[in-house]
Design a protein around this motif. Structure first.
Motif, PDB file in Angstrom:
ATOM      1  N   ASN A 435       0.830  -1.209   0.000  1.00  0.00           N
ATOM      2  CA  ASN A 435       0.000   0.000   0.000  1.00  0.00           C
ATOM      3  C   ASN A 435       0.865   1.261   0.000  1.00  0.00           C
ATOM      4  OD1 ASN A 435      -2.574  -1.026  -0.126  1.00  0.00           O
ATOM      5  ND2 ASN A 435      -2.704  -1.367   2.076  1.00  0.00           N
ATOM      6  N   ASN A 439       0.714   2.025  -3.740  1.00  0.00           N
ATOM      7  CA  ASN A 439      -0.545   2.771  -3.690  1.00  0.00           C
ATOM      8  C   ASN A 439      -0.332   4.215  -3.255  1.00  0.00           C
ATOM      9  OD1 ASN A 439      -3.228   2.631  -4.143  1.00  0.00           O
ATOM     10  ND2 ASN A 439      -3.777   1.831  -2.126  1.00  0.00           N
TER      11      ASN A 439
ATOM     12  N   GLN B 172      -0.617  -1.341  -9.651  1.00  0.00           N
ATOM     13  CA  GLN B 172      -2.028  -1.734  -9.516  1.00  0.00           C
ATOM     14  C   GLN B 172      -2.809  -1.645 -10.821  1.00  0.00           C
ATOM     15  OE1 GLN B 172      -4.376  -0.419  -6.168  1.00  0.00           O
ATOM     16  NE2 GLN B 172      -2.553   0.509  -5.311  1.00  0.00           N
TER      17      GLN B 172
END
Lengths: 461, 311
Positions: A435, A439, B172
């Motif tokens: 993350n 991210n 992602q």
């Protein structure tokens, strides 16, 4: 026509009978297996003797923790030698060996436990073993943790690492620290060796580490990666990050996960900053094995998941790529690292048969304590003996690298691998790193979420 | 006409006896397969449904104390990772199924009239990833996608198309497409072989008659060939849908569901809960939900594609 029908009938009857027989066998073995709530098999290795002439058969499942004596030896060769020696010394016990690997082994064990076909003996580490113990699947090993044994080990933290909620479930044989490694040539070429301490215990500071990776990047050396594609080898990234500014994964009482401290946030923020600058590698798509391979083949200049067994396994790759590794503890702000460590040991599954449990205990005592085989077995694990009496034999005499690594053992950190919800915490850890790295999640927010989920997992366990 | 045949009654009775015997023998032949099916499919399915109603873990077996009713299902729909995994699974199905079906049909149409060795060559090329072990396939793809040393980054960088390496499996936005690409290459082999066979079996006299009547190639395809290969298409759709829903090995070996659960599928999350976290009841609840969704998708496909299909 009649003959054909008769034959057809007989054939189908035979097939049915054979299937029923298979099913019946399975049912029988299942019913023989203990219910998960069954009381542990009460036994004592010392006090129970088998009936004369009776043979007890036990199974031993082994991860490839023992290195083979010769490079060409198939997996399990050394283990079979131990078994042969044990069976010679214990004619009433027959041991069946099953080798499992780290990829599919854990899944196979869980399936076997739930299917009532667990092995009698498993050679593994506390992370999994204590979970099985806390879930009532193992035989307590109190009778093996004698006063003599505890005195010989003379390490309370290590003894505690073998216990789940105060009950010993794992009989340890050897232990070794996890640390990091750097590529000597690359660091010399980049002029970064000036920041490395090769004296004494080789401890070094976070400030020196930062200067070193800046120099490496400036010289065009590929950095090691903060690998987080899965949980394998995650102790390396945890130790690296927590050491930077003195964060801890758990509180001293081991009742709560605490990595979201100020020091933890500071370390994670720095890690992200270094990755953005290219001083550290983005390891979102790398497993620990990938990262180790990058290092051992001379591509990257350092690796965060290094240990004695890894060094042995990667020796051919490093030789082919002319890589000379230097083992180092993780850098820390105060120069006093806290290292994670591996404990190799054995557990006995509760298969509801006291005779098998006793035989299993005899086997693990033979492997760990036999005057002839015990020291040999320790050396095959490539780690340091837990028994001081074996350490005094100087099992790695003449090996300078092991002399340095032995000093690392004084920096062993509190062992949190036996906490409730450890498996869940590991999953949360690499997801948290992903993350932050991939991210762009704020480090504090990511750590808070990780700690909250880990603590929730601990309470749910 | 109204007279009864005195021999008819015993004959009828004899016929019934013979019929019963044949039926008995037929059932006895079926019995082993039925037992096998019941033991390894029906019983585990029922056990899965039942245990999904319990907080069944390694520590807590199925018992009155661990009964939670629909608790696992309620938790599932509050679980962000599960919802993300479900979304990813649906994306994989929605993208993969039409892509595999259209591509297979296109390749099948292009090669089914070619000479034998050309057909065999293409069938071999497309079927190779199917017969190669999934682990081997994934390892090779992983090398190619490798962030640091992969051939894709090397080729793109060498040709000046990119300046910085792309983290194919670590980004992602990109990772799920990498998964889809690999799934695509491993899924098209069987449909292509089936389409080549199905198109080869289309009645040529009808095709020729249509051409004589002045039908265009497109008209010939839609009016003559398409109805004839509809059963094959239905089979391809159902099988590809089920395989896509159950996508697991690719995820486990390639991304472990990451980065940040962007490639996690229901099957992978189920596995993680069952084998890493020992939450068997919760994992079984996921399995039940997945089975229901697959059943709904398959039923819809049968409903829409089964019109006029003759077997």
């Amino acid at each position: 026509m009649k003959l054909k029908k008769t034959l057809a009938f007989l054939l189908s009857a035979m097939m049915t009978a054979s299937l029923t027989a298979c099913g019946g066998g399975q049912a029988a073995s299942s019913s023989a297996a203990p219910a998960s709530s069954a009381a542990p098999a009460e036994s004592s290795a010392a006090s129970v003797a088998e009936p004369a002439g009776a043979e007890v058969e036990i199974t031993w499942w082994a991860f490839p923790t023992f290195g083979q004596e010769n490079a060409d030896d198939p997996v399990g060769t050394y283990e079979q030698k131990i078994i042969d020696a044990f069976q010679d010394a214990n004619p009433g016990i027959k041991v069946k060996l099953d080798t499992i690997d780290f990829t599919n082994g854990p899944e196979k064990i869980v399936s076997a436990i739930e299917g009532g076909n667990a092995p009698d003996v498993l050679f593994d580490a506390p992370g999994r073993i204590i979970e099985y113990g806390n879930n009532g699947k193992l035989v307590p090993l109190d009778d093996l943790f004698t006063a003599d044994f505890i005195a010989d080990v003379n390490n309370d933290a290590l003894i505690e690492a073998c216990k789940g909620k105060g009950t010993p479930y794992m009989y340890p044989i050897s232990s070794s620290p996890f640390y990091m490694a750097i590529n000597k040539q690359m660091w010399e070429d980049a002029g970064a060796m000036e920041f490395v301490n090769l004296e004494g215990d080789r401890t070094w500071s976070t400030a020196d580490w930062e200067k070193a990776i800046e120099k490496l990047a400036a010289a065009g050396m590929n950095p090691g990666t903060v690998f987080c594609n899965g949980q394998g080898g995650d102790q390396g990234t945890r130790a690296f990050i927590t050491n930077l500014y003195g964060a801890t994964i758990a509180n001293p009482e081991m009742t709560e996960y605490t990595a979201n401290s100020e020091a933890g946030v500071q370390a994670l923020t720095k890690m992200k900053e270094w990755i953005d600058k290219g001083w550290l590698g983005d390891g979102v798509s790398n497993t620990a094995a990938n990262d180790i391979e990058l290092f051992a083949t001379g591509f990257s200049s350092f690796a965060f998941c290094w240990g004695t067994s890894t060094a042995l396994a990667q020796a051919p790759n490093m030789e082919a790529a002319s890589v000379t590794p230097i083992s180092l503890p993780f850098p820390s702000d105060d120069g006093v690292p806290e290292l994670e460590y591996l404990v190799n040991g054995f557990c006995v599954f509760d298969n509801g048969d006291a005779a098998r449990a006793d035989a299993a205990k005899k086997l693990i005592q033979f492997i760990c304590d036999d005057p002839e085989w015990g020291p040999k077995d320790v050396v095959r694990t490539g780690a340091f003996p837990v028994r001081q009496s074996f350490a005094e034999k100087d099992l790695y005499a003449g090996n300078e690298e092991y002399a340095v690594l032995e000093n690392f053992t004084k920096y062993y950190a509190p062992y949190y691998n036996t906490m409730d919800g450890f498996a869940n915490m590991r999953t949360e850890w690499w997801n948290m790193l992903q993350n932050v790295i991939s991210n762009g999640t704020d480090p504090k927010e990511a750590l808070d979420a990780y700690v909250a989920a880990s603590n929730a997992g601990m309470n749910a366990a | 006409m109204g007279q009864s045949n005195p021999a008819a009654a015993p004959q009828k009775s004899l016929s019934h006896v013979l019929q019963r015997r044949e039926t008995t023998v037929a059932y006895l032949f079926l019995l082993p397969a039925l037992l096998f099916f019941a033991a390894f499919v029906i019983v585990p399915m029922i056990m899965g449904v039942v245990t999904s109603l319990f907080n069944y873990t390694m520590k807590s077996p199925v018992s009155a104390e661990s009964f939670v009713g629909l608790g696992n299902y309620i938790e599932l729909f509050k679980d962000k990772v599960f919802l993300r995994s479900m979304w990813n699974t649906v994306v994989i199905v929605v993208v993969s199924v039409p892509a595999v079906t259209f591509f297979s049909l296109w390749v099948g149409s292009a090669i089914y009239q070619k000479t034998g060795w050309i057909r065999s060559f293409f069938r071999g090329v497309f079927y190779l990833p199917v017969v190669t072990g999934s682990v081997t396939v994934v390892v090779v793809w992983k090398w190619m996608f490798d962030f640091q040393r992969g051939i894709f980054n090397w080729a793109l960088k060498s040709s000046g198309l990119i300046e910085k390496n792309i983290n194919w499996l670590g980004d992602q936005k990109v990772a799920i497409w990498c998964i889809l690409l690999i799934l695509f290459t491993t899924s098209v082999g069987q449909p292509i072989v089936l389409y080549v066979a199905a198109l080869g079996n289309v009645d040529q006299s009808q095709v020729e008659a249509a051409q004589v009547d002045g039908a265009t190639k497109l008209q010939t395809f839609w009016q003559i060939k398409w109805p004839a290969i509809k059963p094959t298409t239905l089979y391809v759709l159902v099988i590809t849908t089920i395989n896509s829903f159950q996508c697991f090995a690719l995820i486990q070996l390639l991304t472990s569901g990451g980065p940040s659960n962007s490639t996690s599928t229901v099957m992978y999350y189920l596995y993680r809960n069952a084998f890493s976290l020992y939450r068997y009841g919760y994992a079984n609840a996921m399995g039940v939900i997945l089975a229901i969704i697959i059943a709904i998708f398959s039923a819809l496909q049968f409903k829409t594609m089964n019109t006029g299909v003759e077997y």
